[in-house]
Design a protein around this motif. Structure first.
Motif, PDB file in Angstrom:
ATOM      1  N   THR A   1      15.273  -5.717  -2.937  1.00 20.50           N
ATOM      2  CA  THR A   1      14.734  -5.790  -3.234  1.00 20.50           C
ATOM      3  C   THR A   1      13.724  -5.217  -1.938  1.00 20.50           C
ATOM      4  O   THR A   1      12.980  -4.206  -1.647  1.00 20.50           O
ATOM      5  N   LEU A   2      13.933  -5.823  -0.507  1.00 27.13           N
ATOM      6  CA  LEU A   2      13.646  -5.557   1.450  1.00 27.13           C
ATOM      7  C   LEU A   2      14.326  -3.443   1.026  1.00 27.13           C
ATOM      8  O   LEU A   2      13.224  -2.798   1.431  1.00 27.13           O
ATOM      9  N   PHE A   3      15.372  -3.399  -0.081  1.00 29.25           N
ATOM     10  CA  PHE A   3      15.500  -2.014   0.751  1.00 29.25           C
ATOM     11  C   PHE A   3      13.964  -0.501  -0.132  1.00 29.25           C
ATOM     12  O   PHE A   3      13.315   0.018   0.075  1.00 29.25           O
ATOM     13  N   TRP A   4      13.597  -1.768  -2.028  1.00 29.71           N
ATOM     14  CA  TRP A   4      12.758  -0.888  -1.922  1.00 29.71           C
ATOM     15  C   TRP A   4      11.445  -0.634  -1.476  1.00 29.71           C
ATOM     16  O   TRP A   4      10.608  -0.030  -1.769  1.00 29.71           O
ATOM     17  N   VAL A   5      11.508  -1.718  -1.123  1.00 34.27           N
ATOM     18  CA  VAL A   5       9.395  -2.038  -0.163  1.00 34.27           C
ATOM     19  C   VAL A   5       9.814  -0.894   0.818  1.00 34.27           C
ATOM     20  O   VAL A   5       9.194  -0.700   0.799  1.00 34.27           O
ATOM     21  N   ILE A   6      10.870  -1.359   1.678  1.00 38.33           N
ATOM     22  CA  ILE A   6      10.936  -0.398   3.104  1.00 38.33           C
ATOM     23  C   ILE A   6      10.776   1.315   2.826  1.00 38.33           C
ATOM     24  O   ILE A   6       9.844   1.479   3.097  1.00 38.33           O
ATOM     25  N   PHE A   7      11.918   1.553   1.740  1.00 37.10           N
ATOM     26  CA  PHE A   7      11.281   2.481   0.964  1.00 37.10           C
ATOM     27  C   PHE A   7      10.338   3.123   0.751  1.00 37.10           C
ATOM     28  O   PHE A   7       9.717   4.023   1.290  1.00 37.10           O
ATOM     29  N   TRP A   8       9.394   2.167  -0.723  1.00 36.77           N
ATOM     30  CA  TRP A   8       8.593   3.133  -1.080  1.00 36.77           C
ATOM     31  C   TRP A   8       7.355   2.607   0.538  1.00 36.77           C
ATOM     32  O   TRP A   8       6.283   3.849  -0.302  1.00 36.77           O
ATOM     33  N   ASN A   9       7.464   1.341   0.949  1.00 34.80           N
ATOM     34  CA  ASN A   9       6.012   1.340   1.865  1.00 34.80           C
ATOM     35  C   ASN A   9       5.960   3.036   2.633  1.00 34.80           C
ATOM     36  O   ASN A   9       5.157   3.097   3.779  1.00 34.80           O
ATOM     37  N   ASN A  10       7.525   3.084   3.153  1.00 32.26           N
ATOM     38  CA  ASN A  10       7.000   4.591   4.195  1.00 32.26           C
ATOM     39  C   ASN A  10       7.000   5.438   3.116  1.00 32.26           C
ATOM     40  O   ASN A  10       6.510   6.438   3.800  1.00 32.26           O
ATOM     41  N   ALA A  11       7.323   6.241   2.003  1.00 35.49           N
ATOM     42  CA  ALA A  11       7.759   6.807   1.647  1.00 35.49           C
ATOM     43  C   ALA A  11       6.325   7.301   1.029  1.00 35.49           C
ATOM     44  O   ALA A  11       5.572   8.213   1.067  1.00 35.49           O
ATOM     45  N   SER A  12       5.872   6.178   0.933  1.00 31.57           N
ATOM     46  CA  SER A  12       4.001   6.559   0.380  1.00 31.57           C
ATOM     47  C   SER A  12       3.023   6.303   1.243  1.00 31.57           C
ATOM     48  O   SER A  12       2.297   7.479   1.153  1.00 31.57           O
ATOM     49  N   LYS A  13       3.419   5.427   1.615  1.00 36.59           N
ATOM     50  CA  LYS A  13       2.938   6.186   3.154  1.00 36.59           C
ATOM     51  C   LYS A  13       2.362   7.082   4.107  1.00 36.59           C
ATOM     52  O   LYS A  13       1.677   7.957   4.325  1.00 36.59           O
ATOM     53  N   SER A  14       3.938   8.102   4.097  1.00 34.42           N
ATOM     54  CA  SER A  14       4.076   9.139   4.483  1.00 34.42           C
ATOM     55  C   SER A  14       3.823  10.320   3.638  1.00 34.42           C
ATOM     56  O   SER A  14       2.802  11.379   3.810  1.00 34.42           O
ATOM     57  N   LEU A  15       3.912  10.150   2.607  1.00 39.15           N
ATOM     58  CA  LEU A  15       3.126  11.384   1.610  1.00 39.15           C
ATOM     59  C   LEU A  15       1.296  11.123   1.733  1.00 39.15           C
ATOM     60  O   LEU A  15       0.974  12.053   1.811  1.00 39.15           O
ATOM     61  N   LEU A  16       0.728  10.224   1.856  1.00 37.20           N
ATOM     62  CA  LEU A  16      -0.800   9.862   1.475  1.00 37.20           C
ATOM     63  C   LEU A  16      -1.199  10.379   2.742  1.00 37.20           C
ATOM     64  O   LEU A  16      -2.376  11.327   2.824  1.00 37.20           O
TER      65      LEU A  16
END
Length: 203
Positions: A65-80
Motif C-alpha cells: 500500500t505504501l508503494f502505491w500511495v507514494i507512486f500515485w501521489n508523486n506521479a499524479s502531482k507531477s503530471l498535474l
C-alpha cells in the motif's frame, strides 16, 4: 515516441531546469531556517502525512500500500503540475517552494532530533530519483506557461507568432515521452522508498 527529440527539449530547457532547482533549494533553505514563518502550512502538510501513514499501517499489506500511495501521489502531482503550467507557470513555482519548505523543515528536525546520517538514510536512496523528477516536472510546467504567454504576446506580430507557435508545437510533441519518462522514474523511486529507504529507516 521520439525519445531523442524529448531529450533535445530538455537541453533547450536548461535555464528552466536551473531556475526550478534554485527555487527548490530556496524552499529547502527557508524550511530549514525560517520554518516559523510557514508553520501553518508545514503543520497542515505534516498532519496530512501522518494521516496517510496511519491509514497505510492499518491495511493488510502496508508495504504494498505504501508503494502505491507514494507512486500515485508523486506521479499524479507531477503530471498535474505540468498541466497547471498553463497558468503562466505560477503553480509549478508554488509546488517547488512547498516541497522545498517541507523537505527543509523535516531535514532540520531530523538532524536536530537524531543525526545527519538519519536524514541521509531517509531521503537519499529514493531522493536521487524523486527530487530531479519533481524539478523536471516543474520546469516543464514553467516552460509550458511561458510558451503560452509568449504566443499570446506574439499575436500582434505574424512573424513572431509563427515562431512561437512552432516552439509550442515542438514542446507539446515532446511532453508525452517526457511525461512517460517521469512516471517511470517516479515508479522506481517509489519502489526504493517503500523498500530500501523503509529498511534503512527502521534498521
Amino acid at each position: 515516441m521520439n525519445l531523442s527529440a524529448a531529450l533535445a527539449q530538455l537541453k533547450v530547457m536548461k535555464h528552466y531546469l536551473i531556475a526550478s532547482a534554485l527555487v527548490f533549494v530556496i524552499g529547502i533553505v527557508l524550511g530549514a531556517t525560517s520554518s516559523e514563518q510557514f508553520q501553518a502550512f508545514l503543520d497542515a502538510q505534516l498532519a496530512a502525512l501522518k494521516q496517510i501513514s496511519k491509514a497505510v499501517e492499518e491495511t493488510e499489506q502496508p508495504q504494498w500500500t505504501l508503494f502505491w500511495v507514494i507512486f500515485w501521489n508523486n506521479a499524479s502531482k507531477s503530471l498535474l503540475i505540468i498541466a497547471l503550467g498553463v497558468f503562466i507557470g505560477i503553480f509549478p513555482l508554488f509546488f517547488l517552494i512547498g516541497n522545498g519548505l517541507l523537505l527543509g523543515y523535516i531535514g532540520a528536525v531530523s538532524v536536530k532530533q537524531d543525526s545527519l546520517w538519519a536524514l541521509i538514510k531517509g531521503i537519499v536512496p529514493h531522493g536521487i530519483l524523486e527530487i530531479p523528477a519533481i524539478i523536471v516536472a516543474s520546469a516543464l510546467g514553467l516552460r509550458l506557461g511561458l510558451l503560452i504567454l509568449k504566443n499570446l504576446f506574439a499575436l500582434v506580430s505574424p512573424a513572431r507568432s509563427s515562431k512561437s507557435r512552432e516552439q509550442l508545437r515542438v514542446f507539446m510533441k515532446s511532453l508525452v515521452p517526457l511525461a512517460i519518462m517521469l512516471v517511470v522514474i517516479l515508479f522506481l523511486a517509489a519502489v526504493i522508498e517503500s523498500t530500501v529507504t523503509l529498511w534503512l529507516v527502521k534498521g
